[in-house]
Write a protein that holds these residues in place. Sequence first.
Motif, PDB file in Angstrom:
ATOM      1  N   ASP A 272       0.807  -1.224   0.000  1.00 25.08           N
ATOM      2  CA  ASP A 272       0.000   0.000   0.000  1.00 25.08           C
ATOM      3  C   ASP A 272       0.837   1.271   0.000  1.00 25.08           C
ATOM      4  O   ASP A 272       0.556   2.217   0.734  1.00 25.08           O
ATOM      5  CB  ASP A 272      -0.967   0.008   1.198  1.00 25.08           C
TER       6      ASP A 272
ATOM      7  N   GLU B 280      -2.237  -2.646  11.092  1.00 25.80           N
ATOM      8  CA  GLU B 280      -2.199  -2.678   9.624  1.00 25.80           C
ATOM      9  C   GLU B 280      -1.043  -3.550   9.139  1.00 25.80           C
ATOM     10  O   GLU B 280      -1.185  -4.324   8.195  1.00 25.80           O
ATOM     11  CB  GLU B 280      -2.023  -1.260   9.058  1.00 25.80           C
TER      12      GLU B 280
ATOM     13  N   ARG C 156      -1.892  -7.140   9.505  1.00 27.95           N
ATOM     14  CA  ARG C 156      -2.798  -7.594   8.438  1.00 27.95           C
ATOM     15  C   ARG C 156      -2.026  -7.858   7.152  1.00 27.95           C
ATOM     16  O   ARG C 156      -2.281  -8.830   6.440  1.00 27.95           O
ATOM     17  CB  ARG C 156      -3.902  -6.565   8.184  1.00 27.95           C
ATOM     18  N   LEU C 157      -1.058  -6.980   6.889  1.00 23.62           N
ATOM     19  CA  LEU C 157      -0.239  -7.135   5.688  1.00 23.62           C
ATOM     20  C   LEU C 157       0.565  -8.443   5.742  1.00 23.62           C
ATOM     21  O   LEU C 157       0.644  -9.185   4.750  1.00 23.62           O
ATOM     22  CB  LEU C 157       0.687  -5.925   5.570  1.00 23.62           C
TER      23      LEU C 157
ATOM     24  N   LYS D  67      -0.159 -11.117   7.387  1.00 20.80           N
ATOM     25  CA  LYS D  67      -1.101 -12.225   7.244  1.00 20.80           C
ATOM     26  C   LYS D  67      -1.519 -12.410   5.789  1.00 20.80           C
ATOM     27  O   LYS D  67      -1.652 -13.528   5.288  1.00 20.80           O
ATOM     28  CB  LYS D  67      -2.319 -11.961   8.113  1.00 20.80           C
ATOM     29  N   ARG D  68      -1.719 -11.274   5.111  1.00 24.16           N
ATOM     30  CA  ARG D  68      -2.145 -11.331   3.715  1.00 24.16           C
ATOM     31  C   ARG D  68      -1.064 -11.988   2.849  1.00 24.16           C
ATOM     32  O   ARG D  68      -1.365 -12.752   1.939  1.00 24.16           O
ATOM     33  CB  ARG D  68      -2.431  -9.914   3.222  1.00 24.16           C
TER      34      ARG D  68
ATOM     35  N   ARG E 209       1.052 -14.284   3.700  1.00 25.18           N
ATOM     36  CA  ARG E 209       0.983 -15.722   3.891  1.00 25.18           C
ATOM     37  C   ARG E 209      -0.262 -16.288   3.196  1.00 25.18           C
ATOM     38  O   ARG E 209      -0.176 -17.277   2.471  1.00 25.18           O
ATOM     39  CB  ARG E 209       0.975 -16.056   5.382  1.00 25.18           C
ATOM     40  N   ASP E 210      -1.404 -15.640   3.396  1.00 27.53           N
ATOM     41  CA  ASP E 210      -2.641 -16.178   2.834  1.00 27.53           C
ATOM     42  C   ASP E 210      -2.620 -16.174   1.312  1.00 27.53           C
ATOM     43  O   ASP E 210      -3.073 -17.121   0.677  1.00 27.53           O
ATOM     44  CB  ASP E 210      -3.845 -15.371   3.343  1.00 27.53           C
ATOM     45  N   ASP E 211      -2.101 -15.097   0.711  1.00 27.60           N
ATOM     46  CA  ASP E 211      -2.131 -14.977  -0.751  1.00 27.60           C
ATOM     47  C   ASP E 211      -0.999 -15.735  -1.424  1.00 27.60           C
ATOM     48  O   ASP E 211      -1.183 -16.298  -2.500  1.00 27.60           O
ATOM     49  CB  ASP E 211      -2.039 -13.501  -1.175  1.00 27.60           C
TER      50      ASP E 211
END
Length: 252
Positions: free
Chosen positions: A129, A178, A181-182, A184-185, A187-189
Amino acid sequence: MEKVIKVQDLTIGYGTLTVLDKVNFHVEKSEIFGILGGSGCGKSTLLKHLTGLYLPFEGDVQIFGQSIINCEDDERRTLMRKFGVTYQGGALFGSMTVAENIALPLQEFTDKSAEEIKQIIKEKLAMVDLEGCGPMMPSELSGGMRKRAGLARAMALNPSLLFFDEPSAGLDPITSAELDRLIKRLRDDLGTTIVIVTHELDSVFSVTDRVIMLDKNIKGIAADGSAQNLRDRSENSWVREFLSRAGMKFTN
Ligand SMILES: Nc1ncnc2c1ncn2[C@@H]1O[C@H](COP(=O)(O)OP(=O)(O)O)[C@@H](O)[C@H]1O
Ligand SMILES: [Mg+2]
């Protein structure tokens, strides 16, 4: 489960100081793995040994099935290119723009063209971002933006393994959330395996799948498991208490 990191009987320290004595643990693929413990227990020291920056007194660290200890220097350098790291306090180069900072590992370790590098910088900045922030100097960014730019640089070579030392230290709670969250994203993506050193309890509970807790007194691992489980069910009262101070910083 595939083990991305295997640590065997690792003994580390400085000169005559032993910081950790014969520790054993592993990190699985796509796991967000936390290294916790009070100040001075050896979190940063451990991270620098996992990443091949320092060599241990004894024991072994295997990354992707290959020892980063018992190998030739050039093999170690090749292995070190396969993961991204942001060390504690590890800053961007202040005399270079954000884009130049991210370009650095690409120029050093790949033969990508200037055009390709420009494209990668754009992608990485979008991921954290920071679209359009490439031309800015680090001093023009807020603390949270600088951390995210550091993350973009660590991700420049698309590593499947990332190490972060205290990524949210010094950030306000909202910016810190924030950043969580980044992480985590990522890892998830992308299925990235992430090792994170932290003393922020909010981060521990919101991002990690599993943690080890280092204890200065035993120079070792006091507990290993999910943070929630350890908080509620650890046999070690110090561990339960440590993880129960939600919202507070460790003072150990
Ligand atoms: N470069 C160094 N030389 C000598 N001792 C060090 C060095 N870095 C850290 N230490 C010592 O090693 C111990 C662990 O430090 P560190 O890994 O930084 O802890 P943490 O990251 O958990 O706060 C501390 O006692 C610290 O004083
Ligand atoms: Mg530290």
